[in-house]
Design an enzyme around this catalytic site. Structure first.
Site, PDB file in Angstrom:
ATOM      1  N   TRP A 183       0.849  -1.201   0.000  1.00  0.00           N
ATOM      2  CA  TRP A 183       0.000   0.000   0.000  1.00  0.00           C
ATOM      3  C   TRP A 183       0.879   1.244   0.000  1.00  0.00           C
ATOM      4  CZ3 TRP A 183      -0.370   3.677   4.111  1.00  0.00           C
ATOM      5  CH2 TRP A 183      -1.227   4.762   3.787  1.00  0.00           C
ATOM      6  N   GLU A 224      -3.156  -2.901  -2.507  1.00  0.00           N
ATOM      7  CA  GLU A 224      -4.246  -2.246  -1.770  1.00  0.00           C
ATOM      8  C   GLU A 224      -4.543  -0.860  -2.329  1.00  0.00           C
ATOM      9  OE1 GLU A 224      -3.428  -1.384   2.382  1.00  0.00           O
ATOM     10  OE2 GLU A 224      -5.551  -1.521   2.901  1.00  0.00           O
ATOM     11  N   LYS A 226      -7.070   2.742  -2.340  1.00  0.00           N
ATOM     12  CA  LYS A 226      -7.659   3.616  -1.334  1.00  0.00           C
ATOM     13  C   LYS A 226      -8.358   4.764  -2.028  1.00  0.00           C
ATOM     14  CE  LYS A 226      -6.486   5.812   2.989  1.00  0.00           C
ATOM     15  NZ  LYS A 226      -5.616   5.793   4.138  1.00  0.00           N
ATOM     16  N   ASP A 260      -9.707  -3.231   1.511  1.00  0.00           N
ATOM     17  CA  ASP A 260      -9.776  -2.716   2.887  1.00  0.00           C
ATOM     18  C   ASP A 260     -11.161  -2.107   3.069  1.00  0.00           C
ATOM     19  OD1 ASP A 260      -9.678  -0.705   5.042  1.00  0.00           O
ATOM     20  OD2 ASP A 260      -7.534  -1.104   5.129  1.00  0.00           O
ATOM     21  N   HIS A 263     -11.682   1.714   2.690  1.00  0.00           N
ATOM     22  CA  HIS A 263     -11.043   2.423   1.573  1.00  0.00           C
ATOM     23  C   HIS A 263     -11.962   2.780   0.410  1.00  0.00           C
ATOM     24  CE1 HIS A 263      -6.601   1.549   2.681  1.00  0.00           C
ATOM     25  NE2 HIS A 263      -7.331   1.957   3.697  1.00  0.00           N
ATOM     26  N   HIS A 287      -8.586  -6.509   4.260  1.00  0.00           N
ATOM     27  CA  HIS A 287      -8.217  -5.756   5.448  1.00  0.00           C
ATOM     28  C   HIS A 287      -9.510  -5.422   6.169  1.00  0.00           C
ATOM     29  CE1 HIS A 287      -3.871  -4.094   4.981  1.00  0.00           C
ATOM     30  NE2 HIS A 287      -3.932  -5.388   5.048  1.00  0.00           N
ATOM     31  N   ASP A 295     -11.927   6.732   6.641  1.00  0.00           N
ATOM     32  CA  ASP A 295     -11.063   5.582   6.918  1.00  0.00           C
ATOM     33  C   ASP A 295     -10.454   5.724   8.304  1.00  0.00           C
ATOM     34  OD1 ASP A 295      -9.465   3.305   6.405  1.00  0.00           O
ATOM     35  OD2 ASP A 295      -7.818   4.557   5.727  1.00  0.00           O
ATOM     36  N   ASP A 297     -10.264   3.655  10.779  1.00  0.00           N
ATOM     37  CA  ASP A 297      -9.625   2.474  11.353  1.00  0.00           C
ATOM     38  C   ASP A 297     -10.051   2.196  12.784  1.00  0.00           C
ATOM     39  OD1 ASP A 297      -7.752   1.347   9.224  1.00  0.00           O
ATOM     40  OD2 ASP A 297      -7.185   3.457   9.204  1.00  0.00           O
ATOM     41  N   ASP A 327      -6.974  -4.697  10.195  1.00  0.00           N
ATOM     42  CA  ASP A 327      -6.220  -3.444  10.036  1.00  0.00           C
ATOM     43  C   ASP A 327      -6.990  -2.320  10.732  1.00  0.00           C
ATOM     44  OD1 ASP A 327      -4.569  -1.393   9.258  1.00  0.00           O
ATOM     45  OD2 ASP A 327      -5.270  -1.337   7.179  1.00  0.00           O
TER      46      ASP A 327
END
Ligand code: RNT
Ligand code: ZN
Length: 419
Positions: A183, A224, A226, A260, A263, A287, A295, A297, A327
């Site tokens: 990424w 990955e 995004k 992800d 993303h 992810h 994002d 997380d 993640d």
């Protein structure tokens, strides 16, 4: 504590009515690996002997005390978390978690800087996954693999090459395939005039990394994408279309997509993408995270989307072909509670998806009974799932219900707060 065994017996009867073999589903769930990211334990900082915090458009927020500051502390915390996470586990390490006496730059790292991780994994009987770190570095400020500056681009290509070699080393040490996730945060705060050149550079860089390491064995490579990063809101070189295009055109047995959950645009969901990707690919790297408006997380929740992802994987028959990794990074709560909660929720969603009459639903749908399909899929949302989950945690000795929470609180008192 209630009678867990009794609860399980009752639940088993409930599920048997619909032809679901609870024990078989527990076994499938237990053997499916989930790769736990190491970076929840120290807010994505790592152990390079250099100053400087987290960059790359990602952010940890919060200042909860007790984070790991050495590899020994981090591994001890991971072990503590592992005690409460049922099922086959891998640990996912980032390149900036290297161990060296003096500063070793990203283009110079090698297996020798990850020996402790490898020996530890062998001792624990787990596999390791790996990630190049294309951020948190002076040379990543503008761009990395997509850079127009040839010295900078080459530097990061060298880093990618080193990382694939380290991945092979992990494979050889542990005997388990090492999944690498690539990424890059490369992007722009404003919409660039030229959006093609950086993409061509990024493509060239990935090509060079894979060409130079084509003999590497035992490694899978997720690419990955995004939608945006903080400070790079308008443009991302490695966008979804770029990464999907790269993977599909590569048509390779080791280059795959990483999806992800944080993303994409807020109304887009990864669960809805899996069927399309699997039309053209044999594997996907996930992810699992939780975006809250962006994002962010957040710790993975036992929410509709996590359940929907696992339902898709089970119904597509792709649970075994999907590399499932977590993640997330929350610095505002006890980091071990974060790990355990997010990992247990990921595992829980998997078991929840397995405990459904998937064959029956497929048949009803194939017969064109769309009314029956709706009724059946809805019915199982209130099935006595918790009784099976508790039994599974008990059977694997990973802590029933909230029993683990007091033990983590004790660890916080005895260990974390003394750091
Ligand atoms: C960033 C990506 C990436 C990172 C890790 C630390 O948005 O999700 O996977 O979170 O590499
Ligand atoms: Zn990610």
């Amino acid at each position: 504590m209630y009678d867990v065994k009794k609860g399980y017996e009752l639940a088993k009867e409930y599920y048997a009515q619909y032809g679901i073999d609870v024990d078989k589903m527990i076994e499938i769930c237990d053997k499916t690996p989930i790769s736990m990211h190491c970076w929840q334990g120290d807010d994505v900082i790592g152990f390079e002997k250099k100053d400087g915090g987290l960059t790359g458009g990602i952010q940890t927020t919060g200042n909860y005390p007790g984070k790991a500051t050495t590899p020994e502390e981090l591994r001890a915390d991971i072990e503590k978390a592992m005690a409460y996470i049922p099922g086959e586990l891998k640990v996912n390490v980032h390149a900036n978690y290297q161990e060296a006496d003096t500063f070793v730059d990203r283009n110079e790292i090698g297996p020798e800087h990850f020996e402790n991780w490898a020996n530890w994994a062998v001792e624990k009987g787990i596999g390791l996954d790996f990630n190049p770190t294309y951020f948190s570095h002076p040379k990543s400020e503008k761009a990395t693999l997509s850079s127009a500056d040839e010295d900078i681009r080459k530097f990061w290509v060298e880093h990618g090459i080193k990382c694939r070699q380290i991945g092979e080393y992990f494979y050889k040490k542990t005997g388990k395939v090492c999944v690498i996730n690539h990424w890059t945060p490369d992007g722009d705060k404003e919409f660039p005039v030229d959006t093609l050149t950086p993409r061509l550079q990024l493509k060239k860089s990935y090509d060079e990394i894979f060409e130079a390491t084509k003999d590497v064995e035992g490694v899978m490579d997720g690419i990955e994408s995004k939608v945006f990063g903080i400070g790079a809101e308008s443009f991302t070189a490695g966008s979804h279309e770029f990464c999907m295009g790269y993977v599909m055109k590569a048509n390779s047995d080791h280059i795959i997509m990483t999806l992800d959950t944080g993303h994409y645009h807020p109304t887009e969901v990864v669960s809805a993408k899996l069927g399309a990707v699997y039309t053209f690919s044999d594997h996907v790297l996930l992810h699992v995270s939780r975006p809250v408006r962006w994002d962010s997380d957040h710790v993975v929740a036992f929410d509709d989307e996590t359940k929907a992802i696992m339902e898709e994987l089970v119904r597509l028959g792709k649970l075994q072909d999907t590399y499932i990794a977590t993640d997330f990074f929350d610095a505002s709560i006890n980091r071990i509670v974060a790990w355990v909660t997010g990992m247990r929720n990921t595992r829980k969603a998997m078991l929840y998806a397995l405990l459904q009459p998937n064959e029956m639903m497929k048949k009803v749908e194939a017969d064109g009974d769309v009314s029956g399909r709706l009724a059946i899929t809805q019915e199982f949302k209130a099935a006595p799932f918790a009784l099976v989950w508790d039994y599974y945690c008990d059977k694997t000795n990973k802590g029933v219900g909230l029993s683990w929470l007091d033990e983590v609180r004790q660890y916080e008192k005895d260990v974390l707060l003394k750091r």
